[in-house]
Design a protein around this motif. Structure first.
Motif, PDB file in Angstrom:
ATOM      1  N   ASN A  15      44.300 -88.238 -30.508  1.00  0.00           N
ATOM      2  CA  ASN A  15      45.248 -87.172 -29.865  1.00  0.00           C
ATOM      3  C   ASN A  15      44.744 -87.085 -28.353  1.00  0.00           C
ATOM      4  OD1 ASN A  15      45.822 -84.129 -29.305  1.00  0.00           O
ATOM      5  ND2 ASN A  15      47.801 -85.453 -29.979  1.00  0.00           N
ATOM      6  N   LEU A  16      45.767 -87.164 -27.186  1.00  0.00           N
ATOM      7  CA  LEU A  16      45.149 -87.035 -25.826  1.00  0.00           C
ATOM      8  C   LEU A  16      45.681 -85.688 -25.510  1.00  0.00           C
ATOM      9  CD1 LEU A  16      46.058 -90.306 -24.289  1.00  0.00           C
ATOM     10  CD2 LEU A  16      43.857 -89.723 -25.369  1.00  0.00           C
ATOM     11  N   PHE A  17      47.052 -85.271 -26.134  1.00  0.00           N
ATOM     12  CA  PHE A  17      47.494 -84.015 -25.417  1.00  0.00           C
ATOM     13  C   PHE A  17      48.309 -83.259 -26.395  1.00  0.00           C
ATOM     14  CE2 PHE A  17      51.357 -82.461 -23.168  1.00  0.00           C
ATOM     15  CZ  PHE A  17      50.462 -81.119 -22.292  1.00  0.00           C
ATOM     16  N   ASN A  18      48.328 -81.749 -26.412  1.00  0.00           N
ATOM     17  CA  ASN A  18      48.896 -81.125 -27.105  1.00  0.00           C
ATOM     18  C   ASN A  18      49.492 -79.905 -26.061  1.00  0.00           C
ATOM     19  OD1 ASN A  18      49.925 -81.987 -29.868  1.00  0.00           O
ATOM     20  ND2 ASN A  18      47.565 -82.167 -30.073  1.00  0.00           N
ATOM     21  N   PRO A  19      50.657 -79.476 -26.119  1.00  0.00           N
ATOM     22  CA  PRO A  19      51.078 -78.367 -25.229  1.00  0.00           C
ATOM     23  C   PRO A  19      50.282 -77.220 -25.453  1.00  0.00           C
ATOM     24  CG  PRO A  19      53.099 -79.498 -25.628  1.00  0.00           C
ATOM     25  CD  PRO A  19      51.947 -80.076 -26.446  1.00  0.00           C
ATOM     26  N   ILE A  40      42.022 -86.374 -13.697  1.00  0.00           N
ATOM     27  CA  ILE A  40      43.289 -86.178 -14.552  1.00  0.00           C
ATOM     28  C   ILE A  40      43.308 -87.642 -15.323  1.00  0.00           C
ATOM     29  CG2 ILE A  40      45.798 -86.154 -14.191  1.00  0.00           C
ATOM     30  CD1 ILE A  40      45.456 -84.742 -11.316  1.00  0.00           C
ATOM     31  N   ARG A  41      43.761 -87.367 -16.387  1.00  0.00           N
ATOM     32  CA  ARG A  41      43.948 -88.360 -17.298  1.00  0.00           C
ATOM     33  C   ARG A  41      45.382 -89.099 -17.165  1.00  0.00           C
ATOM     34  NH1 ARG A  41      41.677 -88.726 -23.498  1.00  0.00           N
ATOM     35  NH2 ARG A  41      41.762 -90.971 -23.526  1.00  0.00           N
ATOM     36  N   PHE A  42      46.362 -88.206 -17.130  1.00  0.00           N
ATOM     37  CA  PHE A  42      47.849 -88.712 -16.802  1.00  0.00           C
ATOM     38  C   PHE A  42      48.112 -87.312 -16.314  1.00  0.00           C
ATOM     39  CE2 PHE A  42      47.534 -87.841 -21.433  1.00  0.00           C
ATOM     40  CZ  PHE A  42      48.808 -87.097 -21.920  1.00  0.00           C
ATOM     41  N   ALA A  43      49.660 -87.657 -16.180  1.00  0.00           N
ATOM     42  CA  ALA A  43      50.364 -86.264 -15.678  1.00  0.00           C
ATOM     43  C   ALA A  43      51.817 -86.676 -16.215  1.00  0.00           C
ATOM     44  CB  ALA A  43      50.465 -86.127 -14.259  1.00  0.00           C
ATOM     45  N   ASP A  48      61.038 -79.478 -14.194  1.00  0.00           N
ATOM     46  CA  ASP A  48      60.594 -78.169 -13.679  1.00  0.00           C
ATOM     47  C   ASP A  48      59.449 -78.149 -12.786  1.00  0.00           C
ATOM     48  OD1 ASP A  48      62.388 -76.769 -15.008  1.00  0.00           O
ATOM     49  OD2 ASP A  48      61.463 -76.884 -16.850  1.00  0.00           O
ATOM     50  N   ASN A  49      58.427 -79.340 -13.290  1.00  0.00           N
ATOM     51  CA  ASN A  49      57.118 -79.288 -12.390  1.00  0.00           C
ATOM     52  C   ASN A  49      56.474 -80.636 -12.908  1.00  0.00           C
ATOM     53  OD1 ASN A  49      55.821 -79.268 -14.986  1.00  0.00           O
ATOM     54  ND2 ASN A  49      56.331 -76.866 -14.924  1.00  0.00           N
ATOM     55  N   ILE A  50      55.303 -80.981 -12.196  1.00  0.00           N
ATOM     56  CA  ILE A  50      54.396 -82.060 -12.545  1.00  0.00           C
ATOM     57  C   ILE A  50      52.971 -81.199 -13.042  1.00  0.00           C
ATOM     58  CG2 ILE A  50      53.162 -83.933 -11.922  1.00  0.00           C
ATOM     59  CD1 ILE A  50      55.046 -84.402  -9.566  1.00  0.00           C
ATOM     60  N   THR A  51      52.917 -81.712 -14.554  1.00  0.00           N
ATOM     61  CA  THR A  51      51.919 -81.018 -15.082  1.00  0.00           C
ATOM     62  C   THR A  51      50.701 -82.155 -15.434  1.00  0.00           C
ATOM     63  OG1 THR A  51      53.022 -79.370 -16.416  1.00  0.00           O
ATOM     64  CG2 THR A  51      50.773 -80.008 -17.298  1.00  0.00           C
ATOM     65  N   GLY A  57      41.049 -82.015 -21.628  1.00  0.00           N
ATOM     66  CA  GLY A  57      41.943 -81.421 -22.301  1.00  0.00           C
ATOM     67  C   GLY A  57      42.705 -80.313 -21.992  1.00  0.00           C
ATOM     68  N   SER A  58      42.263 -79.839 -20.718  1.00  0.00           N
ATOM     69  CA  SER A  58      43.151 -78.781 -20.041  1.00  0.00           C
ATOM     70  C   SER A  58      44.164 -79.470 -19.386  1.00  0.00           C
ATOM     71  CB  SER A  58      42.210 -77.999 -19.055  1.00  0.00           C
ATOM     72  OG  SER A  58      41.688 -78.934 -17.854  1.00  0.00           O
TER      73      SER A  58
END
Length: 528
Positions: A15-19, A40-43, A48-51, A57-58
């Protein structure tokens, strides 16, 4: 969530990302995954924005579209502080290099806070365009969004959003500007000193003073002491249309309407298309029994009692033709299809009389409605009214400057930009209003094949003649009465108590008195 996927085995991996917070919301209408760089692993890019999602994990918002004054578009990350941004320019696609700067490197720009509850979907783009047009200050908006999947709950959601909107106005951190669909909020708070008088800002403005607006719109919005606490960018017209052969009197009274129905019912079954609550709901849209400014109501009036009696002429919901959830027999299905076919042609066939309509489109707002009456002459009788004001105005996207605003001239510059934009309904500015009416004389792209009309469901729709266009201009310019505020809580009381009268459990007078007592409590609580 975002997980690794093994193309060889077809299995999910790490699992790479969970909000991590509810603040991060996926917009499934517009979402792109961007290749990362550095830490940055990915965006993830949405409307609304670019996260940025980092290897530890942040997550971090690296670009807020609204605050950047940029249109939402694709980007490529070059390093942690630089990205390549593509957008349409004067000569086609333009590529721009965006670099992150420290706050200390940026010019200190005054900010105007804007609070918005509106149906205008282009609002973020409008704000961005305005911010890009000058560099002296910027507008930042807070949107009170309405997320409703069930259209039947829309009015309740709107009412709840308006309450939240009003509570924000009561705080010390009130915004500089507000935009709301509800003019009553502006009336009520303006009378308490919450909003600046826009007339004072118009006085020395050569571009947008009183002469730039429809005079009747200004009059409708004026306070009792002659000040202007807000202005709509656009409006709709709520009225009732009847074939002139049935009634040729504008602004008919309740007695006029009932008399017209009495004459027609001997030849046609005109009460089968709506049930009692539906017809009551239709007429409550345009008949106002509440004075929000004074905090009073008149549901025990003769006019409301007669309305209840009139609605009882219609069948109950159980008596109406329904498909429901059951499987229909061929005979039942044929009967249902015949009902809906006849219903769509009821005005053509003189099986119905009064058509409640909302005129709002800048291009074809009227003649589609008129087409259902065929080519016969029609009269705009309005909602039944004893004061001659049966046709109403619904003011939309009302903008105000709060008294708290320290830079009212800057706020007025944004108001002018907001009012100058292309509207979805009828505009309040004189120049744009005239062009709108002229547009009603043309079919434009709506089925204009050279025949001079548009055919829809078996009836012909013609554009307005010059005479009809001039009539509409005269009608619209005469209107100064606002449509009643659509209060879901109040309507629930009316529908609930009306059922007792419809079921013969109470008289019309008893029902009206009960509604009056309950409504007085609600209205007094909501008035200011």
């Amino acid at each position: 969530s975002v997980d690794e996927f093994d193309l060889q085995t077809g299995e999910l991996g790490e699992n790479l990302f969970n909000p991590q917070s509810e603040a991060f919301v996926f917009d499934y209408n517009y979402m792109l995954f961007l290749e990362g760089c550095g830490d940055i692993r990915f965006a993830i890019l949405n409307s609304d924005n670019i996260t940025a999602v980092k290897y530890d994990g942040s997550e971090e918002v690296i670009l807020d579209w609204t605050k950047s004054n940029l249109e939402v578009s694709s980007v490529q990350l070059l390093d942690e502080g630089t990205m390549l941004y593509s957008d349409w320019g004067e000569y086609g696609i333009e590529m721009n290099l965006l670099k992150r700067k420290r706050q200390s490197e940026l010019k200190e720009t005054p900010v105007l806070d804007l609070m918005v509850i509106s149906s205008w979907s282009d609002m973020p783009a409008l704000i961005n365009d305005f911010n890009r047009s000058q560099s002296d200050f910027r507008v930042e908006a807070e949107f009170l969004t309405i997320d409703v999947s069930d259209p039947a709950e829309y009015e309740k959601a709107m009412e709840q959003a308006e309450k939240e909107f009003q509570m924000k106005l009561l705080t010390d951190d009130a915004p500089d500007l507000v935009i709301t669909l509800d003019p009553e909020t502006i009336f009520n708070y303006g009378n308490k000193g919450a909003f600046a008088d826009l007339y004072a800002l118009m006085e020395n403005d050569a571009e947008m003073n009183k002469s730039a607006f429809l005079p009747n719109i200004l009059k409708a919005y004026e306070s009792e002491n002659g000040e202007l606490y807000g202005i709509p960018s656009q409006f709709e017209i709520d009225t009732v249309m009847v074939k002139s052969k049935f009634c040729d009197k504008e602004n008919w009274t309740m007695n006029d309407m009932i008399s017209t129905y009495d004459k027609a019912e001997s030849e046609h079954d005109i009460y089968k298309w709506y049930d009692r609550q539906q017809i009551l709901e239709l007429f409550l849209r345009g008949m106002d029994f509440v004075d929000e400014k004074k905090g009073t109501c008149s549901f025990n009036s003769d006019e409301f009692i007669e309305l209840l009696r009139f609605c009882k002429r219609f069948p109950s919901e159980q008596e109406m033709v329904h498909d429901g959830d059951k499987v229909l027999t061929p005979e039942e299905e044929a009967r249902l299809n015949e009902f809906y076919t006849n219903r769509s042609r009821r005005y053509i066939n003189d099986d119905d009389i009064a058509k409640t309509i909302t005129i709002n489109s800048p291009n074809v707002g009227m003649f589609f409605e008129k087409g259902e009456m065929t080519e016969e002459a029609v009269t705009f009788v309005g909602y039944p009214s004893n004061d001659g004001n049966g046709t109403k105005l619904t003011l939309l996207d009302n903008i105000s400057i709060t008294s708290k605003c320290e830079n009212k001239e800057a706020a007025w510059a944004f108001v002018k930009s907001f009012l100058s934009q292309k509207t979805q309904c009828i505009p309040v500015l004189e120049e744009k209003f005239e062009k709108t009416l002229d547009g009603w004389k043309e079919l434009g792209g709506f089925g204009n094949s050279g025949a001079g009309y548009y055919e829809d469901d078996g009836f012909k729709v013609y554009p307005l003649t010059q005479e009809e266009r001039d009539y509409f201009e005269s009608l619209i310019r005469s209107l100064t009465t606002l449509s009643p505020t659509k209060s879901t809580s109040l309507n629930d009381i009316i529908y609930e108590e009306a059922e007792a009268f419809f079921a013969d459990a109470k008289t019309a007078e008893e029902t009206a008195e009960i509604i009056q007592n309950r409504a007085e409590i609600l209205v007094s609580e909501q008035s200011w």
